[in-house]
Design a protein around this motif. Structure first.
Motif, PDB file in Angstrom:
ATOM      1  N   ILE A   1       0.847  -1.190   0.000  1.00  0.00           N
ATOM      2  CA  ILE A   1       0.000   0.000   0.000  1.00  0.00           C
ATOM      3  C   ILE A   1       0.882   1.239   0.000  1.00  0.00           C
ATOM      4  O   ILE A   1       1.958   1.254   0.612  1.00  0.00           O
ATOM      5  N   THR A   2       0.446   2.262  -0.717  1.00  0.00           N
ATOM      6  CA  THR A   2       1.166   3.536  -0.741  1.00  0.00           C
ATOM      7  C   THR A   2       0.625   4.441   0.359  1.00  0.00           C
ATOM      8  O   THR A   2      -0.326   4.099   1.067  1.00  0.00           O
ATOM      9  N   GLY A   3       1.209   5.620   0.471  1.00  0.00           N
ATOM     10  CA  GLY A   3       0.620   6.653   1.304  1.00  0.00           C
ATOM     11  C   GLY A   3      -0.613   7.214   0.616  1.00  0.00           C
ATOM     12  O   GLY A   3      -1.129   6.639  -0.350  1.00  0.00           O
ATOM     13  N   ARG A   4      -1.101   8.343   1.084  1.00  0.00           N
ATOM     14  CA  ARG A   4      -2.306   8.931   0.507  1.00  0.00           C
ATOM     15  C   ARG A   4      -2.101   9.224  -0.976  1.00  0.00           C
ATOM     16  O   ARG A   4      -1.054   9.703  -1.399  1.00  0.00           O
ATOM     17  N   ALA A   5      -3.132   8.939  -1.758  1.00  0.00           N
ATOM     18  CA  ALA A   5      -3.029   9.099  -3.207  1.00  0.00           C
ATOM     19  C   ALA A   5      -2.689  10.531  -3.591  1.00  0.00           C
ATOM     20  O   ALA A   5      -1.984  10.768  -4.577  1.00  0.00           O
ATOM     21  N   SER A   6      -3.179  11.495  -2.818  1.00  0.00           N
ATOM     22  CA  SER A   6      -2.956  12.895  -3.173  1.00  0.00           C
ATOM     23  C   SER A   6      -1.488  13.297  -3.091  1.00  0.00           C
ATOM     24  O   SER A   6      -1.088  14.304  -3.674  1.00  0.00           O
ATOM     25  N   ALA A   7      -0.684  12.506  -2.369  1.00  0.00           N
ATOM     26  CA  ALA A   7       0.731  12.849  -2.204  1.00  0.00           C
ATOM     27  C   ALA A   7       1.660  11.796  -2.803  1.00  0.00           C
ATOM     28  O   ALA A   7       2.863  11.824  -2.559  1.00  0.00           O
ATOM     29  N   VAL A   8       1.123  10.872  -3.593  1.00  0.00           N
ATOM     30  CA  VAL A   8       1.940   9.776  -4.105  1.00  0.00           C
ATOM     31  C   VAL A   8       3.002  10.294  -5.075  1.00  0.00           C
ATOM     32  O   VAL A   8       2.792  11.284  -5.786  1.00  0.00           O
ATOM     33  N   THR A   9       4.149   9.625  -5.083  1.00  0.00           N
ATOM     34  CA  THR A   9       5.251  10.015  -5.966  1.00  0.00           C
ATOM     35  C   THR A   9       5.619   8.856  -6.881  1.00  0.00           C
ATOM     36  O   THR A   9       5.301   7.690  -6.600  1.00  0.00           O
ATOM     37  N   ALA A  10       6.324   9.183  -7.954  1.00  0.00           N
ATOM     38  CA  ALA A  10       6.800   8.136  -8.859  1.00  0.00           C
ATOM     39  C   ALA A  10       7.761   7.198  -8.134  1.00  0.00           C
ATOM     40  O   ALA A  10       7.747   5.982  -8.370  1.00  0.00           O
ATOM     41  N   ASP A  11       8.601   7.742  -7.254  1.00  0.00           N
ATOM     42  CA  ASP A  11       9.530   6.891  -6.503  1.00  0.00           C
ATOM     43  C   ASP A  11       8.764   5.831  -5.715  1.00  0.00           C
ATOM     44  O   ASP A  11       9.155   4.657  -5.687  1.00  0.00           O
ATOM     45  N   GLU A  12       7.677   6.242  -5.064  1.00  0.00           N
ATOM     46  CA  GLU A  12       6.886   5.313  -4.251  1.00  0.00           C
ATOM     47  C   GLU A  12       6.225   4.251  -5.125  1.00  0.00           C
ATOM     48  O   GLU A  12       6.215   3.057  -4.788  1.00  0.00           O
ATOM     49  N   LEU A  13       5.678   4.658  -6.259  1.00  0.00           N
ATOM     50  CA  LEU A  13       5.012   3.713  -7.152  1.00  0.00           C
ATOM     51  C   LEU A  13       6.007   2.739  -7.771  1.00  0.00           C
ATOM     52  O   LEU A  13       5.759   1.524  -7.824  1.00  0.00           O
ATOM     53  N   VAL A  14       7.130   3.249  -8.238  1.00  0.00           N
ATOM     54  CA  VAL A  14       8.132   2.378  -8.860  1.00  0.00           C
ATOM     55  C   VAL A  14       8.671   1.379  -7.842  1.00  0.00           C
ATOM     56  O   VAL A  14       8.841   0.189  -8.139  1.00  0.00           O
ATOM     57  N   SER A  15       8.925   1.842  -6.622  1.00  0.00           N
ATOM     58  CA  SER A  15       9.436   0.951  -5.583  1.00  0.00           C
ATOM     59  C   SER A  15       8.445  -0.176  -5.291  1.00  0.00           C
ATOM     60  O   SER A  15       8.822  -1.352  -5.232  1.00  0.00           O
ATOM     61  N   GLY A  16       7.161   0.176  -5.110  1.00  0.00           N
ATOM     62  CA  GLY A  16       6.161  -0.838  -4.810  1.00  0.00           C
ATOM     63  C   GLY A  16       5.959  -1.811  -5.949  1.00  0.00           C
ATOM     64  O   GLY A  16       5.900  -3.034  -5.747  1.00  0.00           O
ATOM     65  N   LEU A  17       5.844  -1.293  -7.164  1.00  0.00           N
ATOM     66  CA  LEU A  17       5.618  -2.170  -8.311  1.00  0.00           C
ATOM     67  C   LEU A  17       6.818  -3.073  -8.567  1.00  0.00           C
ATOM     68  O   LEU A  17       6.660  -4.267  -8.873  1.00  0.00           O
ATOM     69  N   THR A  18       8.016  -2.540  -8.437  1.00  0.00           N
ATOM     70  CA  THR A  18       9.215  -3.358  -8.647  1.00  0.00           C
ATOM     71  C   THR A  18       9.269  -4.504  -7.642  1.00  0.00           C
ATOM     72  O   THR A  18       9.616  -5.644  -7.986  1.00  0.00           O
ATOM     73  N   ARG A  19       8.914  -4.199  -6.415  1.00  0.00           N
ATOM     74  CA  ARG A  19       8.915  -5.245  -5.384  1.00  0.00           C
ATOM     75  C   ARG A  19       7.886  -6.327  -5.700  1.00  0.00           C
ATOM     76  O   ARG A  19       8.167  -7.531  -5.589  1.00  0.00           O
ATOM     77  N   LEU A  20       6.692  -5.933  -6.107  1.00  0.00           N
ATOM     78  CA  LEU A  20       5.652  -6.910  -6.429  1.00  0.00           C
ATOM     79  C   LEU A  20       6.006  -7.732  -7.664  1.00  0.00           C
ATOM     80  O   LEU A  20       5.688  -8.928  -7.745  1.00  0.00           O
ATOM     81  N   LEU A  21       6.658  -7.101  -8.631  1.00  0.00           N
ATOM     82  CA  LEU A  21       7.012  -7.786  -9.871  1.00  0.00           C
ATOM     83  C   LEU A  21       8.202  -8.729  -9.700  1.00  0.00           C
ATOM     84  O   LEU A  21       8.339  -9.704 -10.446  1.00  0.00           O
ATOM     85  N   SER A  22       9.050  -8.452  -8.718  1.00  0.00           N
ATOM     86  CA  SER A  22      10.288  -9.227  -8.594  1.00  0.00           C
ATOM     87  C   SER A  22      10.267 -10.256  -7.471  1.00  0.00           C
ATOM     88  O   SER A  22      11.030 -11.229  -7.512  1.00  0.00           O
ATOM     89  N   ASP A  23       9.419 -10.065  -6.466  1.00  0.00           N
ATOM     90  CA  ASP A  23       9.388 -10.988  -5.323  1.00  0.00           C
ATOM     91  C   ASP A  23       8.279 -12.016  -5.541  1.00  0.00           C
ATOM     92  O   ASP A  23       7.093 -11.677  -5.487  1.00  0.00           O
ATOM     93  N   PRO A  24       8.631 -13.289  -5.756  1.00  0.00           N
ATOM     94  CA  PRO A  24       7.600 -14.297  -6.051  1.00  0.00           C
ATOM     95  C   PRO A  24       6.657 -14.573  -4.890  1.00  0.00           C
ATOM     96  O   PRO A  24       5.594 -15.169  -5.089  1.00  0.00           O
ATOM     97  N   ALA A  25       7.002 -14.137  -3.679  1.00  0.00           N
ATOM     98  CA  ALA A  25       6.137 -14.406  -2.528  1.00  0.00           C
ATOM     99  C   ALA A  25       4.768 -13.752  -2.700  1.00  0.00           C
ATOM    100  O   ALA A  25       3.746 -14.322  -2.296  1.00  0.00           O
ATOM    101  N   TYR A  26       4.733 -12.562  -3.314  1.00  0.00           N
ATOM    102  CA  TYR A  26       3.451 -11.877  -3.485  1.00  0.00           C
ATOM    103  C   TYR A  26       2.569 -12.618  -4.495  1.00  0.00           C
ATOM    104  O   TYR A  26       1.356 -12.756  -4.294  1.00  0.00           O
ATOM    105  N   GLY A  27       3.160 -13.094  -5.564  1.00  0.00           N
ATOM    106  CA  GLY A  27       2.393 -13.877  -6.524  1.00  0.00           C
ATOM    107  C   GLY A  27       1.887 -15.172  -5.916  1.00  0.00           C
ATOM    108  O   GLY A  27       0.758 -15.603  -6.189  1.00  0.00           O
ATOM    109  N   HIS A  28       2.707 -15.789  -5.075  1.00  0.00           N
ATOM    110  CA  HIS A  28       2.292 -17.033  -4.412  1.00  0.00           C
ATOM    111  C   HIS A  28       1.080 -16.784  -3.524  1.00  0.00           C
ATOM    112  O   HIS A  28       0.106 -17.552  -3.549  1.00  0.00           O
TER     113      HIS A  28
END
Length: 446
Positions: free
Chosen positions: A389-416
């Motif tokens: 989960i990110t912080g509030r949508a009104s203050a979200v940054t590209a750094d936060e989105l890229v970090s979260g998406l990269t983690r979900l895309l690269s760590d197989p535990a989330y897909g499991h």
């Protein structure tokens, strides 16, 4: 003899859309007649639903749907203060819906007299439907697209996160203190003059009609024959004392099929993709320039390995003239079919009930909540182990989105974990299981 079912819902998309597949499932059952009473803006949706007969509750109330909210209303409901947001929600709901309550109640009494339903099924916020069912002596079933624990506050432990607190399960001392303070401060939402006057007028009106003074989703859930939770325990938090009426049926998805020819090129694009992040932020969210820039920059940074597909029905004027080649923006997409596609690997969502659609197909979630209730839902997905989960949508940054998406895309535990919940959600039965509960109540009678 056949079974007559009267479905009742307001216009809000977060309540109507999760409910509609149940009506379609019931209508597909032999010897079951389904009438769906809703506001006029849902007439086309219901007339296109196979076997479902539309009856009008009149026009949608001003402010009933997010698209009709003023900028000021939207800002108040999205306040960074959970207490202020809760107060704004209470004031808004009473201003929008109380004036329509009596009219809808009387329409439904007429429909009950006309169709003689064996059971009434209503969304969790359609109290006028419960009042009409009670007055007509018809058993009713509640469908809850919101967390079902919202409806049974007394069955939860003292340390359970309060509705609209945005707090997680299993809090430490600091957050638990914030949780208890929020529970105390919520009562101030009912202390304003306009709310007190609205309550007094509503109680007087209900007494004239012979209705009990109590209203509210928890009151109506307590009187329901069954309450259908559109999730499963493990995503939804467990109860300290589980009510016997609760049936966790999972999300109710529309019948799935290959999208029609209008979307052929879109699916060709998906077929030619190796890794896609699907972005859908709901009908309530109004993307700001900063949010749009953050999402566009996120796509740019994820190229060339990953593509983004963004369903953006409104506010497209905030998009820049030139988009990254790996970002595709569509006004609308067939969400169920898109999420079922093997190329889609992560669902970037605002966190409402529709986020379950991602988990049904085993897709991890990145939740970008724009309100306190979507943060509540997002915390449940995080607790399941299949989301971030990110912080509030009104203050979200590209750094936060890229970090979260990269983690979900690269760590197989989330897909499991997402695939685990896909199995659990499908096993819950969805619309078929919900229809079985409704028909059981119809057959047992009052």
């Amino acid at each position: 003899m056949g079974i007559s079912v009267l479905c009742v819902s307001g216009s809000h998309p977060g309540l109507f859309h999760p409910f509609l597949p149940l009506a379609v499932e019931l209508a597909a059952t032999p010897d079951v007649d389904v009438v769906f009473a809703c506001t006029d803006d849902r007439k086309a949706d219901l007339e296109n639903a196979p076997g479902v007969r539309f009856e009008s509750l009149g026009p949608a109330a001003r402010g009933e749907t997010p698209g009709s909210w003023s900028a000021r209303t939207y800002a108040r409901l999205d306040s960074p203060s959970r207490v202020a947001a809760y107060r704004a929600t209470i004031e808004h709901l009473h201003a929008a819906l109380l004036p329509t309550w009596l009219d809808r109640y009387e329409v439904l009494l007429g429909l009950a007299e006309r169709y003689r339903p064996d059971v009434v099924v209503l969304d969790s916020q359609a109290g006028w439907g419960a009042d009409a069912a009670i007055s007509a002596g018809v058993p009713y079933v509640v469908n809850s697209a919101l967390p079902v624990s919202y409806l049974f506050p007394r069955a939860m432990g003292w340390n359970h996160p309060a509705p609209m607190s945005g707090l997680p399960f299993g809090m430490g001392p600091g957050r638990q203190l914030a949780n208890q303070l929020f529970k105390l401060l919520r009562v101030t939402a009912f202390a304003s003059g306009p709310i007190r006057r609205a309550f007094a007028e509503n109680v007087a009106r209900r007494r004239r009609l012979g209705l009990p003074p109590n209203t509210g989703p928890a009151h109506y859930a307590a009187g329901a024959r069954a309450v259908l939770g559109n999730s499963v325990f493990g995503i939804e938090y467990g109860f300290r004392r589980p009510p016997r009426t609760v049936r966790m049926v999972g999300p109710m998805l529309p019948p799935r099929g290959r999208a029609d020819d209008r979307y052929g090129e879109l699916f060709d694009w998906l077929d030619g993709s190796e890794s896609v992040v699907y972005v859908a932020l709901g009908t309530m969210m109004r993307p700001t320039g900063g949010q749009v820039r953050a999402l566009v920059e996120t796509a740019r940074r994820l190229a060339p390995r990953h593509r983004l597909l963004w369903s953006l029905p409104r506010h497209r004027d905030a998009l820049p003239a030139e988009l990254p080649e790996n970002l595709r923006v569509e006004e609308w997409v067939p969400q169920v079919e898109v999420l079922a596609h093997s190329a889609v690997r992560v669902f970037l969502t605002h966190g409402s009930n529709g986020s379950h659609h991602g988990l049904v197909f085993g897709k991890p979630l990145l939740v970008m909540p724009h309100s306190w209730d979507t943060r509540d839902q997002g915390m449940r997905y995080v607790h399941s182990g299949a989301a971030l989960i990110t912080g509030r949508a009104s203050a979200v940054t590209a750094d936060e989105l890229v970090s979260g998406l990269t983690r979900l895309l690269s760590d197989p535990a989330y897909g499991h974990r997402a695939r685990h919940w896909a199995s659990r959600l499908r096993a819950a039965g969805g619309a078929a299981a919900a229809a079985s509960v409704v028909l059981d109540q119809a057959r047992t009678g009052s």
